[in-house]
Motif scaffolding. Structure first.
Motif, PDB file in Angstrom:
ATOM      1  N   LEU A   1      -2.305  16.402  -3.183  1.00 39.46           N
ATOM      2  CA  LEU A   1      -2.094  15.099  -2.555  1.00 39.46           C
ATOM      3  C   LEU A   1      -2.174  13.962  -3.571  1.00 39.46           C
ATOM      4  CD1 LEU A   1      -4.200  15.614   0.701  1.00 39.46           C
ATOM      5  CD2 LEU A   1      -1.740  15.876   0.399  1.00 39.46           C
TER       6      LEU A   1
ATOM      7  N   GLU B   1       1.810  15.436   5.149  1.00 41.87           N
ATOM      8  CA  GLU B   1       0.685  16.239   4.650  1.00 41.87           C
ATOM      9  C   GLU B   1      -0.589  15.407   4.573  1.00 41.87           C
ATOM     10  OE1 GLU B   1       1.198  18.307   0.994  1.00 41.87           O
ATOM     11  OE2 GLU B   1       1.882  20.111   2.014  1.00 41.87           O
ATOM     12  N   VAL B   2      -0.431  14.126   4.255  1.00 46.84           N
ATOM     13  CA  VAL B   2      -1.587  13.241   4.113  1.00 46.84           C
ATOM     14  C   VAL B   2      -1.874  12.499   5.415  1.00 46.84           C
ATOM     15  CG1 VAL B   2      -2.577  11.350   2.757  1.00 46.84           C
ATOM     16  CG2 VAL B   2      -0.973  12.942   1.691  1.00 46.84           C
TER      17      VAL B   2
END
Length: 697
Positions: free
Chosen positions: A469, A114-115
């Motif tokens: 995040l 995701e990051v």
């Protein structure tokens, strides 16, 4: 890589540290400090030649003053380099890396992708999204998964050297991640090298604080301070450049040194300017280099490197100047495809090239590959794979400073709209932070209320993603910006947006530990909420904040105040301890006799008030486990009663594990074990990973 001058002692230290990677008690962190332009980055890049054997992963990233809101940008760049390197090493290395990463983090790989989407090229697209956790728990999870990932790609056969430049602009979370790696005693085949401008860092800077934490853990930090080169070194450089003996260049180098004070960037740029102006030239008659000493000595020299760079950029063609301004707005480097996408919008160049009145084909107007050639030839820009990048951040600063504030804001505004308008819906989230940052910098061009509210929603979206995040400071900045965009009567006209912005801002400031901001924010929510239910998120945050400040009784009283509005009453006086235990034992008996299947098929709680009540009771368990054991037992009883009356929910596993602890304290070990097993069953049924530590402790 060219020759370095006056840096042999520094290179020797770096070489020694690098050669000891993986050895017992080897240094795992090197900090290279010095003023802008002295050659810190060049020193480290030169040392990179040590690893030309191909087994070491030397990966690098650079923090950017204009990209401070782009989450973990420098670390992301470094691991994009790693991905590219693995992809180019052959199928065997590629498969080994994939296997090692999957073995280390398995189902949690989505936490990283995701990051760092680039990692999907190695591990593939995750099949499921990460489990949602409380923000602080999500942060701890990310740090742990990141740590396990770096362990998986580091080995004696292929150690990892991570170089991050311009740490003075690093975000706090990036520094925390680096600190985690450096302090990891299991991670031996790893070295971190960081470069920073020490004249821009004081005792309150995040880097200073993080380095102090590292020192308190008795971790050795290798410090290398890079200063300006000596006059002798400047003379040797000039001697090599113009191919003359040092005794013939001494008078010339003395003038150059006086003008530049030995700053490496200034020396090279000053020499380039002398060539450009014809003050340093090659004589065909004498077949040697010559210079005009009087004119050079009289030449004006700016102490401000950025100003010097600005003047040099102004000598480039108008198209190239504009391209560099555009690139400066985007950061120190930018992908060619992104630049091309932005520049295909002809309105940019039409404003810069208004003298051209006839229409031309877009490809003729904008050919970025040739547009940047003059800057590349002058050494101001570099072309690296699929990117254009400034040769030095002072050159970026010089290009950016050429624009007046209004011109910068206009360009940022147009870039932000262009990114949002031209990206497909399924890719907007990937570029969300870039687009929102650009639009925020161009906020002064948002005059209409509708446009400001749209930008406020985008900041809310960016704040939500940043919070997921676990980059809480960035999230808070987006949410603050969103709130600042709201009109005076926003609670009346944009109630839902206002409520969401304020509630999330309170939550993220809890994660940042800024409790004063929480109290101010929830005060506004309480004053404007239309119904009591709209206050619940704020109350939940406030109770956690009170608990974090060890105001456990205040947190408990506030929690029961909320519960009373939800229909769960608290007796004014604690009931007799024996009565509570008697009632608890009666509930225990009905639970112990339940089979696994009966519990798993038990009806789920659907009453929204009771679901909310259970979510408020859970943190009160923790508060009163520390504060008041009798109150703790009462809360366990209330939660069990609600579970058996209204059905099971996520928090039911917490009350069962708490009951197991109470029974264990009463030495009813068999019942305690059985209730504990039921708690684990519910934990797995609801996949409540946020309560995993509570249940298993």
């Amino acid at each position: 890589i060219g020759k370095l001058y006056g840096r042999d002692p520094h290179l020797s230290i770096l070489r020694e540290v690098c050669n000891k990677i993986g050895a017992c008690n080897a240094s795992k962190i090197v900090i290279v400090s010095g003023c802008s332009g002295v050659g810190k980055s060049s020193l480290v890049k030169h040392a990179q030649q040590i690893f030309k054997n191909g087994t070491t992963h030397f990966i690098s990233g650079k923090f950017d003053q204009l990209k401070q809101m782009e989450l973990l940008s420098a670390i992301g760049t470094a691991f994009t380099e790693y991905t590219n390197s693995i992809s180019q090493r052959g199928i065997e290395d590629f498969l080994q890396a994939r296997e090692a990463i999957n073995k280390a983090i398995n189902i949690d790989v989505a936490v990283l992708t995701e990051v760092f989407p680039c990692l999907c090229e190695i591990v593939g697209e995750p099949t499921s999204a990460p489990t949602k956790l409380d923000p602080t728990e999500a942060k701890h999870r990310f740090k742990f998964i990141f740590q396990m990932f770096v362990r998986s790609i580091s080995a004696p056969s292929h150690p990892v050297v991570l170089f991050l430049d311009d740490l003075q602009w690093a975000d706090e979370f990036s520094l925390e991640l680096v600190s985690t790696l450096v302090a990891d005693t299991e991670l031996k085949d790893f070295l971190f090298i960081g470069a920073c401008r020490d004249d821009e860092i004081d005792e309150n800077h995040p880097l200073t604080k993080e380095l102090n934490k590292i020192r308190r853990k008795n971790i050795d930090i290798t410090n290398i301070n890079v200063t300006s080169v000596s006059r002798t070194d400047v003379n040797e450089l000039i001697s090599d450049v113009i191919n003359l003996p040092t005794h013939l260049t001494e008078s010339f180098s003395r003038i150059v040194y006086q003008k530049t004070s030995g700053n490496a960037l200034l020396v090279t740029q000053f020499l380039q300017s002398l060539w450009d102006e014809g003050l340093l030239f090659f004589s065909l008659e004498s077949n040697t280099w010559q210079w005009d000493s009087k004119a050079i000595a009289a030449k004006e020299m700016h102490d401000d490197v950025g100003l010097m760079m600005s003047k040099k950029i102004l000598q480039l063609p108008a198209e190239c100047q504009f391209g560099m301004k555009l690139l400066a707005c985007l950061g120190s480097k930018c992908d060619k495809s992104t630049l091309r996408l932005l520049m295909m919008d002809q309105k940019y160049l039409q404003k810069e090239r208004c003298v051209k009145k006839r229409k031309q084909d877009a490809d003729e107007i904008i050919n970025e590959s040739s547009m940047f050639d003059p800057a590349i030839d002058e050494g101001l820009l570099k072309e690296e794979r699929s990117c254009y990048m400034f040769a030095h951040d002072q050159i970026q600063y010089g290009a950016y400073s050429l624009m007046l504030e209004n011109e910068r804001a206009r360009l940022h505004h147009q870039i932000g709209h262009s990114i949002l308008g031209k990206m497909a819906d399924d890719h907007v989230s990937d570029l969300l932070f870039i687009a929102v940052d650009q639009l925020n910098r161009g906020e002064i061009f948002m005059e209409e209320e509708h446009g400001k509210m749209k930008l406020a929603k985008l900041n809310l979206k960016a704040g939500e993603k940043a919070m997921l995040l676990a980059t809480f400071l960035s999230s808070a900045s987006y949410l603050e910006q969103g709130i600042s965009l709201l009109c005076d009567d926003h609670w009346e006209k944009y109630y839902d947006l206002s409520l969401h912005l304020y509630s999330l801002y309170a939550e993220v400031e809890y994660c940042n530990g800024r409790f004063h901001n929480i109290f101010l924010t929830v005060k506004s929510i309480f004053a404007h909420a239309k119904v009591y239910r709209d206050k619940l998120r704020a109350y939940a945050t406030l109770i956690k904040a009170l608990g974090a400040q060890h105001k456990l009784q205040d947190a408990t009283d506030m929690g029961f105040g909320v519960l009373s509005h939800l229909g769960v009453q608290r007796q004014s006086l604690l009931p007799d301890k024996s009565a509570v235990l008697r009632d608890l034992m009666a509930l225990k008996s009905s639970l112990v006799d339940l089979s696994d299947a009966e519990l798993l098929n038990y009806r789920e709680m659907v009453n929204s008030d009771m679901v909310a009540a259970m979510s408020f009771l859970q943190p009160l368990l923790f508060c009163n486990f520390l504060l008041n054991r009798e109150e703790f037992t009462t809360i366990v009883f209330i939660m069990l009663h609600l579970t058996l009356t209204y059905g099971i929910c996520e928090e039911s596993c917490c009350c069962l594990s708490s009951l197991s602890a109470v029974l264990c304290r009463m030495k009813d070990y068999n019942a305690s074990e059985r209730i504990g097993q039921l708690a684990i069953l519910l934990l797995e049924k609801f996949q409540s990973r946020k309560y995993t530590s509570y249940v298993h402790c």
